[in-house]
Design a protein around this motif. Structure first.
Motif, short mmCIF file in Angstrom:
data_model
loop_
_atom_site.label_atom_id
_atom_site.label_comp_id
_atom_site.label_asym_id
_atom_site.label_seq_id
_atom_site.Cartn_x
_atom_site.Cartn_y
_atom_site.Cartn_z
N UNK A 7 0.70 -1.05 0.19
CA UNK A 7 -0.14 0.11 0.03
C UNK A 7 0.88 1.12 -0.02
N UNK A 8 2.16 1.19 0.13
CA UNK A 8 3.07 2.16 -0.07
C UNK A 8 2.60 3.16 1.19
N UNK A 9 2.90 2.57 2.16
CA UNK A 9 2.34 3.25 3.60
C UNK A 9 3.24 3.08 4.84
N UNK A 10 3.17 4.00 5.88
CA UNK A 10 3.66 3.72 6.90
C UNK A 10 3.43 2.63 7.57
N UNK A 11 4.26 1.60 8.37
CA UNK A 11 3.72 0.21 9.11
C UNK A 11 4.56 0.36 10.40
N UNK A 12 4.94 1.40 10.89
CA UNK A 12 5.43 1.35 12.17
C UNK A 12 4.49 1.81 13.26
N UNK A 13 4.45 0.76 14.42
CA UNK A 13 3.52 0.67 15.62
C UNK A 13 4.39 1.66 16.57
N UNK A 14 3.86 1.85 17.67
CA UNK A 14 4.38 2.44 18.73
C UNK A 14 5.47 1.54 19.31
N UNK A 15 6.64 2.36 19.59
CA UNK A 15 7.88 1.94 20.14
C UNK A 15 8.84 1.59 19.21
N UNK A 16 8.41 1.63 17.96
CA UNK A 16 9.43 1.33 16.74
C UNK A 16 9.30 -0.50 16.41
N UNK A 17 7.95 -1.01 16.66
CA UNK A 17 7.83 -2.29 16.13
C UNK A 17 6.92 -2.30 14.87
N UNK A 18 6.97 -3.21 14.29
CA UNK A 18 5.96 -3.38 12.97
C UNK A 18 4.54 -3.73 13.47
N UNK A 19 3.73 -3.04 12.88
CA UNK A 19 2.38 -2.87 13.03
C UNK A 19 1.75 -3.87 12.55
N UNK A 20 0.59 -4.48 12.84
CA UNK A 20 -0.16 -5.73 12.37
C UNK A 20 -0.67 -5.21 10.80
#
Length: 365
Positions: free
Chosen positions: A23-36
């Motif tokens: 999707x060419x989009x940000x996927x960083x979750x809180x604390x610098x981990x990968x989002x689902x």
């Protein structure tokens, strides 16, 4: 599409950055981990009816494209505009428009060969940010990622702040370009498709109306530089006005651009309307555009230049030089008198003043 999330490097705080290649989009979750899922996982896809294959050579009367956003003032019940607005004429420039519609995506061939596979894709987000950059006086250039070659778009804050270091929307990695500038893929269109240097003139017409004479409501936009203009006629600047004689009217009774517009005795300022239109397309300043007046000389204050897109605490009156601040809770603001003009206009109609939003996410990369 299912998200394809990859690690694209470290953040300044030591955490990792993640990016979705699907999707060419940000996927960083809180604390610098990968989002689902990435932030664009549930964005509404662009349908076939919202897309157009635009073969430029078929419209010898001229083609014009603009980044389209909700009207600066709107009391109609028409669908919200967002995307690329297209005017196209098959015959001469004075003929009726064969296309007068807004699309979310266009595909445009660069050659006159109808069998050519050289298609250029115009995306709604590219067009809206091209409009924002142009209204505030910024030119754009073609920038491509040095890692993957993906065409780069600078949006939101980055659409009004030239810079050299970018983060690719294709692969998510950072790269540096050779010059300090603003990237937008649409900058290529003019050099490829326009026949020569375009000229601009103030729209040679004026209008004075009353809202009560148009029961279907009215819409107001500020003119902005067209993304593409192939007509031999000069491009008109001013205020674009729609006025509907009945509810839900498909083709407005008034549909034209004017140098001077007076509604219910209130004269509109074209520059203020144009700035307000671009300001509402910048998510990072949402809620900070207000109407301030100098407390010393009582003149309305209009922030221009960098202050038109940069919220700030201290405002300097252009008439008496006084320094003043917003008296309300939000201290960092941008002043545009059209905010007050909208409120004054709304008092002359019993129709609802719409507050349509583009729904764009703030740029975070």
């Amino acid at each position: 599409m299912t998200c394809e999330i990859v690690n694209v490097g470290k953040r300044r705080d030591g955490g990792s950055r993640y990016w979705c290649l699907s999707h060419h989009a940000n996927a960083t979750a809180k604390y610098g981990v990968a989002a689902e899922e990435c932030v664009a996982a549930h964005d509404e896809p662009i349908s076939e009816t919202e897309s157009l294959d635009l073969e430029v050579n078929r419209y010898v009367g001229g083609i014009a494209l603009w980044g389209s956003v909700p009207a600066s003032y709107d009391t109609t019940t028409l669908p919200t505009d967002r995307g690329i607005h297209v005017h196209a004429r098959r015959l001469g420039r004075d003929s009726a428009k064969d296309i007068d519609k807004t699309y979310r995506r266009l595909r445009i061939p660069f050659t006159t060969d109808l069998l050519s596979s050289e298609w250029f894709v115009v995306d709604e987000i590219d067009a809206i940010n091209y409009m924002v950059s142009g209204v505030f006086g910024f030119g754009t250039i073609s920038v491509k990622c040095s890692h993957c070659g993906f065409p780069h778009l600078d949006r939101d804050w980055f659409a009004v702040h030239p810079h050299k270091k970018h983060q690719c929307h294709g692969c998510g990695r950072q790269f540096s370009d050779s010059e300090i500038a603003i990237g937008n893929p649409l900058s290529q269109l003019r050099s490829h498709l326009e026949p020569g240097n375009r000229s601009q003139i103030a729209a040679p017409r004026s209008i004075e109306i009353r809202q009560q004479d148009y029961p279907g409501g009215i819409q107001i936009w500020g003119s902005n530089p067209a993304i593409l203009w192939t007509s031999t006629a000069p491009e008109e600047t001013g205020i674009h006005l729609h006025a509907l004689s009945e509810e839900g009217q498909e083709w407005p009774k008034i549909d034209d651009t004017y140098e001077s517009v007076v509604i219910d005795g209130i004269e509109l300022d074209a520059e203020q309307v144009r700035y307000y239109m671009a300001q509402t397309a910048l998510p990072h300043i949402e809620g900070r555009v207000v109407a301030l007046s100098c407390p010393r000389c009582k003149e309305p204050h209009f922030d221009k230049g960098q202050w038109a897109y940069t919220p700030h605490i201290d405002h300097e009156c252009h008439f008496c030089g006084a320094i003043f601040q917003n008296p309300l809770q939000i201290k960092k603001t941008i002043s545009n008198p059209f905010v007050e003009t909208r409120a004054r206009l709304s008092k002359h109609t019993n129709r609802i003043l719409r507050e349509d939003k583009l729904g764009l996410r703030p740029e975070t990369i």
